[in-house]
Design a protein around this motif. Structure first.
Motif, mmCIF file in Angstrom:
data_model
loop_
_atom_site.group_PDB
_atom_site.id
_atom_site.type_symbol
_atom_site.label_atom_id
_atom_site.label_comp_id
_atom_site.label_asym_id
_atom_site.label_seq_id
_atom_site.Cartn_x
_atom_site.Cartn_y
_atom_site.Cartn_z
ATOM 1 N N VAL A 80 9.324 -15.250 -2.902
ATOM 2 C CA VAL A 80 9.913 -14.716 -4.138
ATOM 3 C C VAL A 80 11.317 -14.159 -3.921
ATOM 4 O O VAL A 80 11.993 -13.816 -4.892
ATOM 5 C CB VAL A 80 9.039 -13.623 -4.815
ATOM 6 C CG1 VAL A 80 7.740 -14.217 -5.301
ATOM 7 C CG2 VAL A 80 8.833 -12.430 -3.920
ATOM 8 N N MET A 81 11.756 -14.059 -2.673
ATOM 9 C CA MET A 81 13.169 -13.742 -2.442
ATOM 10 C C MET A 81 14.028 -14.984 -2.623
ATOM 11 O O MET A 81 15.252 -14.916 -2.541
ATOM 12 C CB MET A 81 13.384 -13.188 -1.025
ATOM 13 C CG MET A 81 12.670 -11.889 -0.703
ATOM 14 S SD MET A 81 13.067 -10.500 -1.804
ATOM 15 C CE MET A 81 14.755 -10.115 -1.312
ATOM 16 N N THR A 155 16.587 -10.737 -6.015
ATOM 17 C CA THR A 155 16.014 -9.402 -5.880
ATOM 18 C C THR A 155 15.276 -9.013 -7.157
ATOM 19 O O THR A 155 15.074 -9.828 -8.055
ATOM 20 C CB THR A 155 17.125 -8.369 -5.605
ATOM 21 O OG1 THR A 155 17.937 -8.273 -6.788
ATOM 22 C CG2 THR A 155 17.989 -8.804 -4.432
ATOM 23 N N ARG A 156 14.905 -7.739 -7.227
ATOM 24 C CA ARG A 156 14.229 -7.226 -8.435
ATOM 25 C C ARG A 156 15.233 -6.680 -9.449
ATOM 26 O O ARG A 156 14.842 -6.321 -10.551
ATOM 27 C CB ARG A 156 13.311 -6.074 -8.037
ATOM 28 C CG ARG A 156 12.274 -6.471 -7.011
ATOM 29 C CD ARG A 156 11.512 -5.250 -6.523
ATOM 30 N NE ARG A 156 10.447 -5.676 -5.610
ATOM 31 C CZ ARG A 156 9.525 -4.878 -5.100
ATOM 32 N NH1 ARG A 156 9.532 -3.596 -5.403
ATOM 33 N NH2 ARG A 156 8.597 -5.348 -4.295
ATOM 34 N N MET A 236 13.058 -11.807 -9.399
ATOM 35 C CA MET A 236 11.729 -12.395 -9.140
ATOM 36 C C MET A 236 10.935 -11.419 -8.294
ATOM 37 O O MET A 236 11.490 -10.704 -7.458
ATOM 38 C CB MET A 236 11.866 -13.764 -8.449
ATOM 39 C CG MET A 236 10.545 -14.512 -8.301
ATOM 40 S SD MET A 236 10.683 -16.348 -8.292
ATOM 41 C CE MET A 236 11.836 -16.659 -6.975
ATOM 42 N N ILE A 237 9.612 -11.378 -8.536
ATOM 43 C CA ILE A 237 8.744 -10.462 -7.796
ATOM 44 C C ILE A 237 7.367 -11.096 -7.638
ATOM 45 O O ILE A 237 6.924 -11.883 -8.489
ATOM 46 C CB ILE A 237 8.657 -9.086 -8.519
ATOM 47 C CG1 ILE A 237 8.059 -8.002 -7.609
ATOM 48 C CG2 ILE A 237 7.867 -9.193 -9.827
ATOM 49 C CD1 ILE A 237 8.246 -6.576 -8.149
ATOM 50 N N ASP A 238 6.720 -10.745 -6.543
ATOM 51 C CA ASP A 238 5.339 -11.139 -6.266
ATOM 52 C C ASP A 238 4.428 -10.121 -6.943
ATOM 53 O O ASP A 238 4.575 -8.925 -6.738
ATOM 54 C CB ASP A 238 5.158 -11.119 -4.736
ATOM 55 C CG ASP A 238 3.710 -11.182 -4.302
ATOM 56 O OD1 ASP A 238 2.928 -11.868 -4.973
ATOM 57 O OD2 ASP A 238 3.387 -10.556 -3.274
ATOM 58 N N ILE B 28 19.843 -6.537 2.319
ATOM 59 C CA ILE B 28 18.868 -5.917 1.406
ATOM 60 C C ILE B 28 17.853 -5.179 2.275
ATOM 61 O O ILE B 28 17.186 -5.796 3.107
ATOM 62 C CB ILE B 28 18.151 -6.974 0.544
ATOM 63 C CG1 ILE B 28 19.167 -7.729 -0.324
ATOM 64 C CG2 ILE B 28 17.075 -6.329 -0.334
ATOM 65 C CD1 ILE B 28 18.587 -8.918 -1.049
ATOM 66 N N ASP B 32 12.562 -3.971 -1.721
ATOM 67 C CA ASP B 32 12.341 -5.204 -2.474
ATOM 68 C C ASP B 32 11.119 -5.910 -1.865
ATOM 69 O O ASP B 32 10.390 -5.311 -1.073
ATOM 70 C CB ASP B 32 13.603 -6.083 -2.447
ATOM 71 C CG ASP B 32 13.784 -6.832 -3.774
ATOM 72 O OD1 ASP B 32 12.933 -7.674 -4.097
ATOM 73 O OD2 ASP B 32 14.762 -6.539 -4.493
ATOM 74 N N ASP B 33 10.848 -7.143 -2.261
ATOM 75 C CA ASP B 33 9.688 -7.826 -1.689
ATOM 76 C C ASP B 33 9.859 -8.054 -0.196
ATOM 77 O O ASP B 33 8.878 -8.066 0.549
ATOM 78 C CB ASP B 33 9.460 -9.172 -2.397
ATOM 79 C CG ASP B 33 8.934 -8.986 -3.808
ATOM 80 O OD1 ASP B 33 7.730 -8.710 -3.939
ATOM 81 O OD2 ASP B 33 9.718 -9.074 -4.763
ATOM 82 N N ALA B 34 11.103 -8.249 0.250
ATOM 83 C CA ALA B 34 11.380 -8.481 1.657
ATOM 84 C C ALA B 34 12.809 -8.028 1.938
ATOM 85 O O ALA B 34 13.609 -7.879 1.021
ATOM 86 C CB ALA B 34 11.199 -9.959 2.002
ATOM 87 N N VAL B 36 16.588 -8.579 3.722
ATOM 88 C CA VAL B 36 17.484 -9.671 4.101
ATOM 89 C C VAL B 36 18.521 -9.087 5.047
ATOM 90 O O VAL B 36 19.134 -8.051 4.753
ATOM 91 C CB VAL B 36 18.177 -10.305 2.882
ATOM 92 C CG1 VAL B 36 19.087 -11.453 3.321
ATOM 93 C CG2 VAL B 36 17.147 -10.806 1.873
#
Lengths: 347, 347
Positions: A80-81, A155-156, A236-238, B28, B32-34, B36
């Motif tokens: 989702v990144m 990112t979010r 985008m996000i999980d 990042i 966030d989800d992950a 960077v």
């Protein structure tokens, strides 16, 4: 069946390593102090654990599906990144009394899910390292690495008023499955999958539907390819903690209001209604509400939510579920939705 | 003192994030989800866990030192590849009843050790991600990432007959400290460190020596800078499972025989002799043997062993302890040494 304590560490490692697949990016694989891999892009990294009695219980434990789930929750965060998975590091704390066959099933599950992500996204996803320790409790701690081009990370925080909100995959099914498991439902989900010949399993319609919900809880199957088709997303996000919570995170990070349309969720509510009816019996209104609650607040399907300038036709695998507006928070048909979601540590 | 269960996950995360340091490589960071990050080199990755009741007990637990140890055992593995650390991902399973101050001390220990490695090697080592889960047992699972130039990795397999064997840091001290802890020795090691004014602590000579051995077990301090000065090594390894075992791994991977000279180990035996005497009393011969056993077979100081064409003067921090010859296995003054070492899963 042979217990790990009878084999000793070096033989256990040997058995596990037989499940490893290499990849062309691997310069030095497992077996040295550290792995060396080639990443021709920026590095994406994320870590997620599954802890016994917190994320699963010994009663429901299916080793292979536990491996699938541990891999899936990490790979989702990489995808989702907007990144391609690069490899996994698997740290595993596990009781001495575990059978080696179960440990191998766990690794086979991880390898299978990593392989599925690789096929969907056109890359190799080897296990490049990890650790193994005996422990009184099972803990699967995975780090997933990915690669992404400069400034390409999604990112979010990029959602804008006027964007449409899209969903890939499902939401609510894993939460329904969890409640079924807590209620003691049959969880022999192996019967829910068609056999090798493609013959449908010998279960009644409702049993099959319930077993498949449980299977989503035990072994979620994120639509990695869909994430790869959403390069135009502004955010985008999980969905790991629930649509309300995770969409709330996007709204908060982006400084927008996320409005979901109830009508757009009906396709997600209908498949979990049989589980709600199974649990609540004749209370039809209660069942509808429980099902909506799963869809709004349940995580662990690892559906993906994205915002984007509206598409005439969204990318394959994506459906529209609402839109971003000026403001803050999340609403359903205009009514505010709490965004608290699941919390470790009891609040 | 406030328990995690009283704070709730989001406030716990807020408190932890206050300990994070960023780095110029972070594009990042956490949130966030992950993450960077930019890695302008090949990627080095390794993962290592500390598990309650396997690697430490609640009785000895010192949260800050646990953080130091968890970081050190991972950073060591990155550094002995010849790499520069790039960042850490910290996954932590921890009981609900833990005080937030203890959790913060754990993170402060991780951050302090990562900072020390960064200062020694001239790089920034931020925490770039991780996970936090409640759990009945404490598990600290860290993934350390590093960066290394093309073809610069120093593996275990490059040792050649005629190479000298060098050691940086110490061996045997952490094993002596562990036996002292098992024997119930005083472990208020905070008294072993000089206070801010540089005044020596108020302990008798022997007490101080024992406390410092225990401190090596609880919070090893690898000589990262020494690893950075050994770029010419033909092979290098982190001594985590004991000199005999880890040197045995180099010998096996390189297809050589590693001969250690007993006389070269005396400087390492002498500092642990007081602990052996403390445990064994009047048995002088037994004490000498116990001390030698710690030095030969004890891990967890995270000393580094390297092989190289002999130096007239080895790099600062390194001492010669033997040489590589044709053959296989490890010997001490010509007598074969078993290379089994520590094993999880009881063998």
């Amino acid at each position: 069946m042979t217990r790990l304590s009878e084999l000793g560490e070096s033989h256990v490692l040997e058995r596990i390593l037989s499940h490893y697949r290499s990849g062309s990016q691997v310069i030095i694989g497992p077996g040295d102090d550290a792995a060396v891999t080639a990443v021709d892009a920026d590095l994406v990294s994320t870590a997620d654990m599954l802890v016994e009695n917190e994320d699963f219980t010994r009663t429901w434990l299916d080793w292979s599906r536990l491996g699938v789930k541990a891999a899936a929750q990490n790979l989702s965060d990489v995808c989702v990144m907007g990144a391609q998975p690069h490899g996994l590091l698997v740290s595993l704390a596990i009781p001495n009394s575990t059978d080696i066959e179960d440990l191998e099933a766990l690794f086979a599950g991880i390898v299978a899910e990593a392989g599925r992500a690789g096929v969907e996204l056109g890359c190799e996803v080897p296990i490049i390292g990890g650790d193994l320790s005996s422990s009184q409790l099972i803990v699967v701690a995975i780090t997933a690495l990915g690669a992404i081009g400069k400034d390409a990370a999604i990112t979010r925080s990029g959602a804008r008023p006027g964007d449409a909100i899209y969903l890939a995959g499902t939401i609510g099914r894993a939460a329904a499955g969890l409640d079924l498991l807590w209620a003691g439902a049959e969880h022999d989900t192996s019967r829910a999958a068609p056999d090798m010949s493609g013959t449908a399993p010998d279960m009644s319609g409702t049993d099959l539907e319930l077993a498949r919900l449980i299977d989503t809880q035990l072994a979620p199957q994120p639509d990695y390819a869909a994430a790869g088709r959403m390069r135009a997303a502004s955010a985008m996000i999980d969905v790991s903690d629930g649509l309300s919570t995770d969409l709330g995170r996007v709204a908060s990070a982006s400084g927008v209001h996320a409005r979901i349309d109830r009508a757009d969720l009906q396709d997600l509510i209908d498949p979990v209604l049989p589980a709600a009816r199974h649990l609540l019996g004749d209370d039809a209104a209660g069942a509808e509400e429980l099902a909506l609650g799963w869809v709004l607040n349940g995580g662990e399907d690892h559906g993906f939510v994205a915002s984007s300038a509206p598409f005439d036709t969204p990318p394959v695998g994506w459906r529209r579920i609402g839109e971003m507006r000026a403001g803050h928070g999340v609403s359903l048909d205009g009514e505010p939705v709490p965004t608290s979601g699941f919390s470790h540590f009891g609040k």
